[in-house]
Design an enzyme around this catalytic site. Structure first.
Site, PDB file in Angstrom:
ATOM      1  N   GLY A  12       0.819  -1.219   0.000  1.00 64.71           N
ATOM      2  CA  GLY A  12       0.000   0.000   0.000  1.00 64.71           C
ATOM      3  C   GLY A  12       0.847   1.262   0.000  1.00 64.71           C
ATOM      4  CG  ASP A  60      -8.052 -11.316   4.174  1.00 61.10           C
ATOM      5  OD1 ASP A  60      -7.930 -11.042   5.389  1.00 61.10           O
ATOM      6  OD2 ASP A  60      -8.912 -10.801   3.441  1.00 61.10           O
ATOM      7  CB  SER A 126      -6.229   7.019  11.963  1.00 58.77           C
ATOM      8  OG  SER A 126      -6.894   8.087  11.355  1.00 58.77           O
ATOM      9  CE1 TYR A 150      -9.032   3.686   8.761  1.00 54.80           C
ATOM     10  CE2 TYR A 150      -9.283   6.014   9.282  1.00 54.80           C
ATOM     11  CZ  TYR A 150      -8.474   4.928   9.045  1.00 54.80           C
ATOM     12  OH  TYR A 150      -7.104   5.057   9.091  1.00 54.80           O
ATOM     13  CE  LYS A 154      -6.570   1.879  10.931  1.00 55.51           C
ATOM     14  NZ  LYS A 154      -5.388   1.039  10.713  1.00 55.51           N
ATOM     15  CG  PHE A 179      -2.441  14.358  12.390  1.00 51.02           C
ATOM     16  CD1 PHE A 179      -1.864  13.565  13.388  1.00 51.02           C
ATOM     17  CD2 PHE A 179      -3.462  15.218  12.755  1.00 51.02           C
ATOM     18  CE1 PHE A 179      -2.285  13.644  14.717  1.00 51.02           C
ATOM     19  CE2 PHE A 179      -3.890  15.316  14.079  1.00 51.02           C
ATOM     20  CZ  PHE A 179      -3.297  14.521  15.058  1.00 51.02           C
ATOM     21  CG  ASN A 199     -12.505   6.528  -1.050  1.00 50.10           C
ATOM     22  OD1 ASN A 199     -13.650   6.799  -1.371  1.00 50.10           O
ATOM     23  ND2 ASN A 199     -12.023   5.295  -1.093  1.00 50.10           N
ATOM     24  CG  ASN A 200      -7.361   9.274   1.281  1.00 49.59           C
ATOM     25  OD1 ASN A 200      -7.090   8.086   1.169  1.00 49.59           O
ATOM     26  ND2 ASN A 200      -7.879   9.764   2.384  1.00 49.59           N
ATOM     27  N   GLY A 295     -19.463  12.082   8.195  1.00 46.80           N
ATOM     28  CA  GLY A 295     -18.379  11.519   9.005  1.00 46.80           C
ATOM     29  C   GLY A 295     -17.167  12.437   9.111  1.00 46.80           C
ATOM     30  CG  ASP A 296     -15.048  14.696   5.937  1.00 46.78           C
ATOM     31  OD1 ASP A 296     -14.366  13.695   6.204  1.00 46.78           O
ATOM     32  OD2 ASP A 296     -15.051  15.260   4.827  1.00 46.78           O
TER      33      ASP A 296
HETATM   34  P1  NAD Z   1      -3.393   1.545   1.621  1.00 51.36           P
HETATM   35  O1  NAD Z   1      -4.799   1.174   1.355  1.00 51.36           O
HETATM   36  O2  NAD Z   1      -2.608   2.146   0.521  1.00 51.36           O
HETATM   37  O3  NAD Z   1      -2.587   0.286   2.164  1.00 51.36           O
HETATM   38  C1  NAD Z   1      -3.191  -0.738   2.913  1.00 51.36           C
HETATM   39  C2  NAD Z   1      -2.711  -2.058   2.336  1.00 51.36           C
HETATM   40  O4  NAD Z   1      -3.289  -3.120   3.090  1.00 51.36           O
HETATM   41  C3  NAD Z   1      -3.130  -2.250   0.882  1.00 51.36           C
HETATM   42  O5  NAD Z   1      -2.023  -2.672   0.129  1.00 51.36           O
HETATM   43  C4  NAD Z   1      -4.202  -3.335   0.947  1.00 51.36           C
HETATM   44  O6  NAD Z   1      -4.221  -4.132  -0.216  1.00 51.36           O
HETATM   45  C5  NAD Z   1      -3.776  -4.098   2.182  1.00 51.36           C
HETATM   46  N1  NAD Z   1      -4.855  -4.800   2.867  1.00 51.36           N
HETATM   47  C6  NAD Z   1      -6.074  -4.310   3.197  1.00 51.36           C
HETATM   48  N2  NAD Z   1      -6.796  -5.255   3.848  1.00 51.36           N
HETATM   49  C7  NAD Z   1      -5.984  -6.343   3.937  1.00 51.36           C
HETATM   50  C8  NAD Z   1      -6.172  -7.631   4.504  1.00 51.36           C
HETATM   51  N3  NAD Z   1      -7.306  -7.993   5.103  1.00 51.36           N
HETATM   52  N4  NAD Z   1      -5.150  -8.517   4.407  1.00 51.36           N
HETATM   53  C9  NAD Z   1      -3.986  -8.177   3.804  1.00 51.36           C
HETATM   54  N5  NAD Z   1      -3.774  -6.962   3.261  1.00 51.36           N
HETATM   55  C10 NAD Z   1      -4.762  -6.062   3.322  1.00 51.36           C
HETATM   56  O7  NAD Z   1      -3.406   2.497   2.888  1.00 51.36           O
HETATM   57  P2  NAD Z   1      -2.247   3.417   3.482  1.00 51.36           P
HETATM   58  O8  NAD Z   1      -2.595   4.815   3.192  1.00 51.36           O
HETATM   59  O9  NAD Z   1      -0.932   2.900   3.100  1.00 51.36           O
HETATM   60  O10 NAD Z   1      -2.524   3.200   5.019  1.00 51.36           O
HETATM   61  C11 NAD Z   1      -1.824   2.224   5.748  1.00 51.36           C
HETATM   62  C12 NAD Z   1      -2.332   2.194   7.159  1.00 51.36           C
HETATM   63  O11 NAD Z   1      -2.221   3.473   7.741  1.00 51.36           O
HETATM   64  C13 NAD Z   1      -3.818   1.829   7.296  1.00 51.36           C
HETATM   65  O12 NAD Z   1      -3.947   1.025   8.453  1.00 51.36           O
HETATM   66  C14 NAD Z   1      -4.511   3.144   7.499  1.00 51.36           C
HETATM   67  O13 NAD Z   1      -5.676   2.997   8.242  1.00 51.36           O
HETATM   68  C15 NAD Z   1      -3.456   3.894   8.291  1.00 51.36           C
HETATM   69  N6  NAD Z   1      -3.544   5.347   8.126  1.00 51.36           N
HETATM   70  C16 NAD Z   1      -3.481   5.866   6.869  1.00 51.36           C
HETATM   71  C17 NAD Z   1      -3.554   7.239   6.709  1.00 51.36           C
HETATM   72  C18 NAD Z   1      -3.582   7.842   5.342  1.00 51.36           C
HETATM   73  O14 NAD Z   1      -4.068   8.952   5.188  1.00 51.36           O
HETATM   74  N7  NAD Z   1      -3.045   7.203   4.316  1.00 51.36           N
HETATM   75  C19 NAD Z   1      -3.641   8.056   7.849  1.00 51.36           C
HETATM   76  C20 NAD Z   1      -3.700   7.475   9.105  1.00 51.36           C
HETATM   77  C21 NAD Z   1      -3.627   6.101   9.225  1.00 51.36           C
HETATM   78  C1  WQD Z   2      -8.984  15.431   3.415  1.00 47.82           C
HETATM   79  C2  WQD Z   2      -9.903  16.630   3.304  1.00 47.82           C
HETATM   80  C3  WQD Z   2     -12.209  16.035   2.957  1.00 47.82           C
HETATM   81  C4  WQD Z   2     -11.849  14.198  -0.886  1.00 47.82           C
HETATM   82  C5  WQD Z   2      -8.788  10.427   6.717  1.00 47.82           C
HETATM   83  C6  WQD Z   2      -8.383  10.011   8.082  1.00 47.82           C
HETATM   84  C7  WQD Z   2      -6.935  10.309   8.271  1.00 47.82           C
HETATM   85  C8  WQD Z   2      -6.197   9.765   7.138  1.00 47.82           C
HETATM   86  C9  WQD Z   2      -6.657  10.253   5.851  1.00 47.82           C
HETATM   87  C10 WQD Z   2      -6.406   7.414   7.599  1.00 47.82           C
HETATM   88  C11 WQD Z   2     -11.215  16.430   4.058  1.00 47.82           C
HETATM   89  C12 WQD Z   2     -11.650  16.781   1.775  1.00 47.82           C
HETATM   90  C13 WQD Z   2     -11.583  14.830   0.315  1.00 47.82           C
HETATM   91  C14 WQD Z   2     -12.542  14.914  -1.901  1.00 47.82           C
HETATM   92  C15 WQD Z   2     -12.613  16.822  -0.460  1.00 47.82           C
HETATM   93  N1  WQD Z   2      -6.343   8.393   6.906  1.00 47.82           N
HETATM   94  N2  WQD Z   2     -11.955  16.119   0.516  1.00 47.82           N
HETATM   95  N3  WQD Z   2     -12.896  16.199  -1.639  1.00 47.82           N
HETATM   96  O1  WQD Z   2     -10.772  12.257   5.691  1.00 47.82           O
HETATM   97  O2  WQD Z   2      -9.076  14.042   6.328  1.00 47.82           O
HETATM   98  O3  WQD Z   2      -8.556  11.774   6.665  1.00 47.82           O
HETATM   99  O4  WQD Z   2      -8.007   9.858   5.719  1.00 47.82           O
HETATM  100  O5  WQD Z   2      -6.448   7.282   8.751  1.00 47.82           O
HETATM  101  O6  WQD Z   2      -6.477   9.746   9.445  1.00 47.82           O
HETATM  102  O7  WQD Z   2      -9.099  10.705   9.036  1.00 47.82           O
HETATM  103  O8  WQD Z   2      -8.596  12.524   4.388  1.00 47.82           O
HETATM  104  O9  WQD Z   2      -7.900  12.893   2.069  1.00 47.82           O
HETATM  105  O10 WQD Z   2     -10.169  11.907   2.527  1.00 47.82           O
HETATM  106  O11 WQD Z   2      -9.749  14.282   3.078  1.00 47.82           O
HETATM  107  O12 WQD Z   2     -12.949  17.982  -0.271  1.00 47.82           O
HETATM  108  O13 WQD Z   2     -12.834  14.388  -2.989  1.00 47.82           O
HETATM  109  O14 WQD Z   2     -10.258  16.782   1.921  1.00 47.82           O
HETATM  110  O15 WQD Z   2     -13.523  16.433   3.217  1.00 47.82           O
HETATM  111  O16 WQD Z   2     -11.572  17.660   4.582  1.00 47.82           O
HETATM  112  P1  WQD Z   2      -9.393  12.713   5.793  1.00 47.82           P
HETATM  113  P2  WQD Z   2      -9.099  12.841   2.940  1.00 47.82           P
END
Ligand code: NAD
Ligand code: WQD
Length: 341
Positions: A12, A60, A126, A150, A154, A179, A199-200, A295-296
């Site tokens: 990921g 998985d 998170s 979500y 966590k 963050f 989604n992000n 949820g935001d």
């Molecule tokens: P990502 O989706 O890119 O990576 C997650 C990986 O886990 C993917 O490769 C997916 O295929 C794998 N995966 C999912 N479910 C699985 C399962 N059941 N078994 C095996 N593999 C599985 O996400 P990321 O952005 O790299 O995030 C990594 C971690 O960090 C996550 O736990 C996420 O909740 C946490 N996190 C991410 C963010 C962010 O904004 N990216 C912020 C805070 C916390």
């Molecule tokens: C960022 C801002 C959206 C998409 C969550 C978790 C955080 C981290 C990232 C995992 C928000 C806005 C988004 C779009 C938008 N992940 N937005 N249009 O929701 O802040 O954070 O994911 O833990 O811990 O809380 O991240 O990138 O989805 O959104 O306006 O199409 O951008 O509303 O304000 P988020 P995000």
């Protein structure tokens, strides 16, 4: 010090960047990923950048049998547990899947670790667990008030780890509450490549920048923030990665559960982010104001002092660095990893 590290979710976004860093620092790396939000191409790129191999398993995390096989084949010293589903909006749509994957994945991993005498784990938590912040910046002692499945998943995982540490004093667990990690590897070869429509916000905007999506919908313009759009603490993925290595190197310092924020302490609104990315891409990225996303929350900004005091870690890259690196990756890989390596 751990030498062989199991990285769950290593294909990921954050996991793949972490694997590069671990390989570059001499660790042996074993990855378990089911590729539900990634592809094996990410691991090919990791190995190419680092110039060293890793061992990858397609499994998985909820498959105990498969996990046990991995622990039997490798002398794992520590685990970095990334694998999870992570989209706030999606978690409102399919909450049961979120609880199943994020909770059962974690308990399955902990059971397998326990059965094989592995006691060290760094867990991806998170900032979303803080929910609608009463005040910012947020310290680790601020109350968790998750507002979506979500975030709640966590938060529950943190409690599971805490209970496990309570019962088994040999466990050392560090939960890192990131963050908003964005950006990409400076090589331009590794970045954020979610499956389907992102989604992000940053991967979404990057697909707007290369013409794969038309424009960004800015979710909410009536928040109590300076420009009405939501404020987040964006942090370069390589700073998050460095935080993991430092955390792993300190797992042996003490047993029990420790929690740290990984953020910069700097808040950026969605509109400020659109501007910064537009500068990086050299073109105005189109957007429209839209309703809030269920949820935001309005504002999430870290107080990053605890981790700095503990280990001297702090973020070193700013928003311009994050945008430049995200754009470099997208420009070189407009179709993600499909173009090959
Ligand atoms: P990502 O989706 O890119 O990576 C997650 C990986 O886990 C993917 O490769 C997916 O295929 C794998 N995966 C999912 N479910 C699985 C399962 N059941 N078994 C095996 N593999 C599985 O996400 P990321 O952005 O790299 O995030 C990594 C971690 O960090 C996550 O736990 C996420 O909740 C946490 N996190 C991410 C963010 C962010 O904004 N990216 C912020 C805070 C916390
Ligand atoms: C960022 C801002 C959206 C998409 C969550 C978790 C955080 C981290 C990232 C995992 C928000 C806005 C988004 C779009 C938008 N992940 N937005 N249009 O929701 O802040 O954070 O994911 O833990 O811990 O809380 O991240 O990138 O989805 O959104 O306006 O199409 O951008 O509303 O304000 P988020 P995000």
């Amino acid at each position: 010090m751990p030498t062989t590290v199991l990285v769950t979710g290593g294909a990921g976004f954050i996991g793949s960047h972490t694997c590069v860093d671990l390989l570059e620092h001499g660790y042996e790396v074993v990855v378990v990923d089911n590729y539900t939000n990634s592809s094996p191409a990410a691991l090919d790129r990791v190995q190419k950048i680092a110039g060293r191999p890793l061992v990858g398993y397609v499994a998985d995390l909820r498959d105990r049998h498969a996990l046990d096989g991995v622990f039997e084949r490798h002398a794992i010293d520590a685990v970095i547990h990334f694998a999870a589903k992570k989209a706030v909006g999606e978690s409102m749509e399919i909450p049961i899947d979120y609880y199943d994957i994020n909770l059962a994945g974690t308990t399955s991993l902990l059971r397998s670790m326990h059965a094989h005498g592995v006691h060290q784990i760094v867990f991806s938590s998170s900032c979303s667990i803080y929910g609608d912040a009463v005040r910012v910046p947020l310290t680790e002692d601020d109350q968790a008030r998750p507002t979506n499945p979500y975030a709640r998943s966590k938060w529950i995982c943190e409690q599971i780890l805490r209970d496990a540490c309570e019962r088994y004093p040999e466990i050392s667990a560090i939960a890192l509450r990131y963050f908003n990690p964005i950006g990409a590897h400076p090589s331009g070869q590794l970045g954020e490549v979610p499956t389907g429509v992102p989604n992000n916000v940053v991967p979404y905007l990057m697909q707007v920048a290369v013409g794969r999506l038309e424009k960004l919908s800015v979710f909410g313009s009536d928040y109590a923030t300076p420009d009405g759009t939501a404020v987040r603490d964006y942090i370069h993925v390589l700073d998050v990665v460095a935080g993991h290595r430092v955390a792993m190197e300190h797992l042996e310092d003490e047993s029990g559960m420790r929690v740290f924020n990984l953020g910069t302490g700097v808040g950026t609104s969605v509109l400020q982010l659109v501007s910064a990315l537009s500068v990086a891409c050299g073109k105005a990225l189109p957007y429209q104001l839209a309703d809030r996303r269920p949820g935001d929350v309005a504002t999430l900004v870290a107080d990053p002092q605890r981790v700095e005091r503990a280990w001297g870690w702090q973020a070193t890259r700013d928003l311009a660095d994050m945008c430049r690196d995200a754009w470099r990756f997208q420009r070189l890989n407009p179709a993600g990893y499909l173009g090959g390596i």
